[in-house]
Design a protein around this motif. Structure first.
Motif, short mmCIF file in Angstrom:
data_model
loop_
_atom_site.label_atom_id
_atom_site.label_comp_id
_atom_site.label_asym_id
_atom_site.label_seq_id
_atom_site.Cartn_x
_atom_site.Cartn_y
_atom_site.Cartn_z
N PRO A 1 -6.16 40.52 -14.35
CA PRO A 1 -5.15 40.72 -13.49
C PRO A 1 -4.72 39.97 -12.01
CG PRO A 1 -6.32 42.64 -12.44
CD PRO A 1 -6.95 41.96 -13.94
N LEU A 2 -6.42 39.02 -12.68
CA LEU A 2 -5.93 37.71 -10.86
C LEU A 2 -5.81 36.36 -11.50
CD1 LEU A 2 -9.62 38.63 -9.22
CD2 LEU A 2 -7.31 39.33 -9.24
N LEU A 3 -5.36 36.39 -13.13
CA LEU A 3 -5.09 35.51 -14.04
C LEU A 3 -3.93 34.59 -13.11
CD1 LEU A 3 -5.33 36.14 -17.57
CD2 LEU A 3 -6.12 34.40 -16.57
N GLU B 1 7.50 38.17 -29.23
CA GLU B 1 8.58 38.39 -28.29
C GLU B 1 9.10 38.85 -26.81
OE1 GLU B 1 12.13 39.15 -30.81
OE2 GLU B 1 12.12 36.82 -31.81
N GLN B 2 8.42 40.27 -26.95
CA GLN B 2 8.47 40.66 -25.70
C GLN B 2 6.74 40.78 -24.83
OE1 GLN B 2 7.97 42.48 -28.88
NE2 GLN B 2 10.22 42.47 -29.29
N LEU B 3 5.91 39.27 -25.65
CA LEU B 3 4.65 39.51 -24.45
C LEU B 3 4.27 39.15 -23.76
CD1 LEU B 3 1.91 40.19 -25.05
CD2 LEU B 3 0.93 38.09 -26.19
N THR B 4 5.82 37.74 -23.32
CA THR B 4 6.27 37.10 -21.69
C THR B 4 6.33 38.08 -20.79
OG1 THR B 4 8.17 37.06 -22.12
CG2 THR B 4 6.77 35.38 -23.08
N GLU B 5 7.17 39.53 -20.75
CA GLU B 5 7.30 40.54 -20.11
C GLU B 5 5.96 41.59 -20.01
OE1 GLU B 5 9.76 44.32 -19.44
OE2 GLU B 5 10.55 42.95 -21.25
N ILE B 6 4.89 41.84 -20.95
CA ILE B 6 3.53 42.10 -20.27
C ILE B 6 2.53 41.76 -19.91
CG2 ILE B 6 2.23 43.34 -21.70
CD1 ILE B 6 3.70 43.80 -24.38
N CYS C 1 -0.26 40.54 -14.43
CA CYS C 1 -0.14 39.17 -13.86
C CYS C 1 0.61 38.64 -12.89
CB CYS C 1 -1.34 38.27 -15.19
SG CYS C 1 -1.97 38.56 -16.25
N PRO C 2 0.27 39.84 -11.89
CA PRO C 2 2.22 38.94 -11.14
C PRO C 2 1.07 37.69 -10.32
CG PRO C 2 0.40 40.92 -9.97
CD PRO C 2 -0.25 40.61 -11.67
#
Length: 283
Positions: A147-149, A161-166, A171-172
């Motif tokens: 999560p620190l990315l 195609e769904q990976l950008t949202e995941i 990784c906020p």
């Protein structure tokens, strides 16, 4: 015989020959090792003597950044691949859970990313280049466990195609996202004989929905349209640089030019089926 004067050439040569390199202080070795490449520390430098090996193995500062891309080897055949995988795992182990940057190329697979995530949770930068053996699911799981990315770069690799949202949701803190789809999204050379690749804004909308802290975005060879790009510009208010090279479905009209004017740097480039179509300067 000519006598050797104190401080002369002969005395200096004798001093160099008699120096015990094994007695160098640890802080001096750290400075030396930091100037070497990772493979030199893993191999030659770490094999000089016991004291050098101890510093190479037990000083985690060397292993906070692991770059397996500039390794000087090409992964031809299983032999080289297994050697590189083994060396990468040793480097990951030596980081002692402090690994912050990880860059790897074609020999990486799902198991390597699982190995990485089992041994660190403080990763800030991930670079994956030509990793055809990786699955999109492995990338998604890595994002969820890191999560620190702050920086992610995927070049010539799998990406659903769904990976950008995941990734954006997991990784906020993400500030830099680079996705190069050139090999997969290039339009066919002969549209009459090959199935034409169509536009798709799913990846762009995933970015706009979740990556609100982005400063730098690169979408080379993406299939987004003006609608997707507009959503990104609206959803990423901190965006500074944008590279949408070879994004064939983006039309830089007057409205798009105005929307991009707030950015520090914008790169547009488009190719027709049969050659150069148009080149735009920075907005």
């Amino acid at each position: 015989m000519k006598p050797q004067m104190e401080g002369g050439e002969g005395a200096e040569g004798s001093s160099n020959c008699d120096r015990n390199w094994a007695e160098l202080a640890g802080d001096v070795l750290i400075v030396i090792f930091l100037k070497l490449g990772m493979f030199e520390v893993l191999g030659a430098a770490g094999s000089v003597c016991r004291s050098w090996r101890k510093v190479a193995k037990e000083e985690p500062v060397f292993w906070r950044r692991i770059n397996m891309i500039d390794n000087g080897y090409f992964c031809f055949g299983n032999w080289y691949g297994s050697k590189l995988i083994h060396a990468t795992r040793i480097a990951i182990d030596r980081s002692g859970g402090h690994l912050e940057e990880f860059a790897v190329n074609d020999f990486a697979d799902d198991e390597m990313l699982r190995y990485l995530c089992d041994r660190t949770s403080v990763l800030k930068k991930l670079v994956l280049v030509s990793c055809a053996q990786l699955s999109a699911e492995a990338i998604a799981q890595t994002a969820k466990r890191q999560p620190l990315l702050e920086e992610i770069e995927i070049k010539f690799g799998p990406f659903s195609e769904q990976l950008t949202e995941i990734v954006g949701t997991a990784c906020p803190r993400l500030k830099s996202f680079k996705l190069n789809h050139t090999r997969y999204n290039m339009p066919p050379l002969d549209p009459d004989n090959e199935e034409e690749i169509t536009s798709n804004d799913d990846e762009a909308l995933g970015i706009a929905k979740t990556m609100h802290q982005l400063r730098h975005l690169e979408l080379i060879g993406n299939r987004l349209t003006n609608e997707g790009l507009t959503a990104i510009l609206d959803g990423c208010p901190h965006l500074e640089t944008l590279d949408i090279t070879r994004c064939h479905y983006v039309n830089k009209d007057a409205d798009m030019y105005a929307r991009c004017a707030r950015l520090q740097s914008v790169m547009f480039f488009s190719l027709s089926y049969y050659g150069l179509d148009r080149v735009w300067d920075d907005a």
